[in-house]
Each structure stands twice: as structure tokens, then as C-alpha cells.
Scaffold this active site. Structure first.
Site, short mmCIF file in Angstrom:
data_model
loop_
_atom_site.label_atom_id
_atom_site.label_comp_id
_atom_site.label_asym_id
_atom_site.label_seq_id
_atom_site.Cartn_x
_atom_site.Cartn_y
_atom_site.Cartn_z
N ASP A 123 -108.23 -35.92 0.12
CA ASP A 123 -108.68 -34.94 1.11
C ASP A 123 -107.65 -33.83 1.21
O ASP A 123 -106.45 -34.06 1.00
CB ASP A 123 -108.88 -35.60 2.48
CG ASP A 123 -110.10 -36.49 2.54
OD1 ASP A 123 -111.05 -36.24 1.79
OD2 ASP A 123 -110.09 -37.42 3.36
N ASP A 141 -117.19 -34.29 0.76
CA ASP A 141 -117.59 -34.52 2.15
C ASP A 141 -118.43 -33.36 2.67
O ASP A 141 -119.41 -33.55 3.38
CB ASP A 141 -116.35 -34.68 3.05
CG ASP A 141 -115.49 -35.86 2.67
OD1 ASP A 141 -116.03 -36.84 2.12
OD2 ASP A 141 -114.27 -35.80 2.93
#
Length: 170
Positions: A123, A141
Site C-alpha cells: 500500500d 483497492d
């Protein structure tokens, strides 16, 4: 076989591939050019921050003993298969729904690749402001979120476009 790719939502797999490529390239750019937990200020409310997420969304179950890696891997694999089946069953006229499935497929596969290769998801998109920091996320995401939003939007459509209900008994 050709009609399956021209007459169904599978015709949007090109979008899945492009989004998957963007996801994997950006993750590798971050991982190879930044140190873990390094943060680069971009805007007053946005950083690029390199983190590993062994859990699910918002780091759910990230602090567990490792079993969650395979649990979330299995969920992502099953979800990917479901999205492919849904794309194959969606008529080409349902463009919005097909795009939604294609985006969610790219996100599921993008994070699946990370979990299989590394045991965590990379991330790096980091928004914050007003004393609150949103959990870091990635392109995959984002595609899952946008796809889900498009699927919800599609559910509000009343039937097919140009398909008006008529009362033939009047």
C-alpha cells in the site's frame, strides 16, 4: 469461443489488464524506490507512504499469526473466479455492470498477486486531514471501490436503457 468475448462482459477484460498493470507497476515502483514506512509529501493532504498490509481492508486482522495470508488469498482467488463468471454471463449491452466487474477483477487479482508473492499487500496512497489519517491503500483497492460503486449505481437503473415498461392490458 469468440462470441463469448464479443457478446458478453468479457469484452472488458482489456480494462482489467490495464488496471492490473497500473497496480503492479506502481507497487513495484514504490517498493524498489522507497524504504518501508518512508513517506514523501505530495500535497498538504496526500503522501506516498510505503507500507505492507498483511491484513484486509483497513488492516483488518493484520496483527494475526499469519493464517490470514492464506485466508485472504483464498478469498481473492474465489472472488476473481466469481467476477470472471459474472463477466461471462453479463450481456455486452450492460456496459456499466461489465466495467464494474472488470475493475473489481483487476483489484482482486492485483492484491492476490501481492499476497501470493510476498504474504502482504503493498500500500502507498496515503490521505489525511483534519486530524484524521485514512489507512493507506493502492490502485487495486481503488479499482475494487470504484467497481463496487459502479455496481451499486447500476443497481439503481430501472431495467435496460430504452426498455420502457408498457401496459398491454389497458
Amino acid at each position: 469461443m469468440t462470441s463469448l468475448f464479443t457478446e458478453t462482459g468479457l469484452r472488458w477484460l482489456w480494462l482489467t489488464i490495464i488496471c492490473l498493470f497500473a497496480d503492479q507497476v506502481t507497487k513495484q515502483l514504490v517498493a524498489t524506490n522507497m524504504d518501508l514506512y518512508q513517506s514523501i509529501d505530495i500535497l498538504p493532504f496526500f503522501n506516498i507512504t510505503y507500507v505492507h498490509n498483511p491484513g484486509a481492508a483497513f488492516s483488518f486482522l493484520a496483527d494475526q499469526g499469519g493464517w490470514q495470508r492464506w485466508f485472504f488469498t483464498a478469498i481473492a482467488a474465489i472472488a476473481s473466479i466469481v467476477f470472471i463468471v459474472w463477466l461471462a454471463k453479463t450481456p455486452k449491452q450492460q456496459k456499466l455492470l461489465s466495467v464494474a466487474f472488470a475493475l473489481m477483477l483487476s483489484g482482486a487479482v492485483g492484491n492476490l498477486i501481492d499476497r501470493v508473492l510476498f504474504g502482504y499487500v503493498i500500500d502507498f496512497i496515503d490521505f489525511y486531514g483534519f486530524g484524521y489519517r485514512f489507512p493507506a491503500f493502492n490502485i487495486a483497492d481503488s479499482m475494487i471501490f470504484i467497481g463496487a460503486a459502479l455496481m451499486i449505481l447500476d443497481s439503481f437503473k430501472n431495467g435496460e436503457p430504452n426498455n420502457k415498461a408498457t401496459n398491454t392490458n389497458a
